[in-house]
Enzyme design. Structure first.
Site, short mmCIF file in Angstrom:
data_model
loop_
_atom_site.label_atom_id
_atom_site.label_comp_id
_atom_site.label_asym_id
_atom_site.label_seq_id
_atom_site.Cartn_x
_atom_site.Cartn_y
_atom_site.Cartn_z
N SER A 24 3.05 3.20 -4.83
CA SER A 24 3.68 2.48 -3.72
C SER A 24 2.93 1.23 -3.28
CB SER A 24 3.87 3.41 -2.52
OG SER A 24 2.63 3.73 -1.93
N LYS A 66 -0.43 2.90 3.23
CA LYS A 66 0.62 1.87 3.30
C LYS A 66 0.12 0.71 4.16
CE LYS A 66 4.01 4.69 1.66
NZ LYS A 66 3.89 4.93 0.26
#
Length: 170
Positions: A24, A66
């Site tokens: 990600s 993230k």
């Protein structure tokens, strides 16, 4: 000799290392990379674009990494692969994205609660992030429907564990 022991104690109390386990954040972080992060108790504030390690909003047993996109109290709109903050006509500058964002890049509006942040992966075409956590909460029976699942789209300040400082190159 004592100062070395004190230094080691300070470092162990303030820093952690973590392994990247997904794609990600490709571009900046690859699966298998190791990062060093400053523990939450030593971070005075979080800012847009900070990369953080946090408890998954859907599964307390999982840690994710993230990038912070939306700050507490902001309205974040994703339209045609661009991110807009608080009705700005100018999209965020996101030159760190590794590829053209083509998957699930339109039609999202997030009203970030005062006690939370909105987080997205850099590899937006392959990132399980705020765009999906609500639906995952419904699928896993943690929320009845998409309206009650809205809370799962955000990461509470208290659930941020650390702020990334750097990647270790081995």
């Amino acid at each position: 000799m004592k100062w070395l022991l004190i230094l080691r104690l300070i470092i162990s109390m303030s820093l952690i290392s973590a392994n990247v386990t997904s794609d990600s954040m490709n571009g900046l972080l690859e699966k298998g990379d190791t990062v060093v992060a400053l523990k939450d108790s030593f971070v005075w504030e979080y800012n847009r674009y900070d990369i953080v390690i946090f408890k998954s909003p859907v599964d307390d047993n999982e840690l994710y990494i993230k990038r912070i996109i939306g700050l507490p109290g902001e309205r974040v709109v994703i339209k045609n692969g661009q991110v807009y903050i608080n009705a700005s006509e100018t999209p965020l500058e996101e030159n760190y994205l590794p590829d053209k964002w083509i998957i699930d890049n339109n039609g999202y509006t997030f009203n970030v609660p005062q006690d939370s942040y909105l987080l997205l992966g850099d590899n937006r075409n392959d990132s399980e992030d705020a765009r999906y956590w609500g639906e995952i909460a419904v699928e896993e029976g943690k929320a009845q429907d998409i309206n009650t699942a809205e809370q799962y789209r955000y990461v509470k300040i208290k659930d941020i564990y650390a702020k990334m400082l750097f990647k270790i190159f081995l």
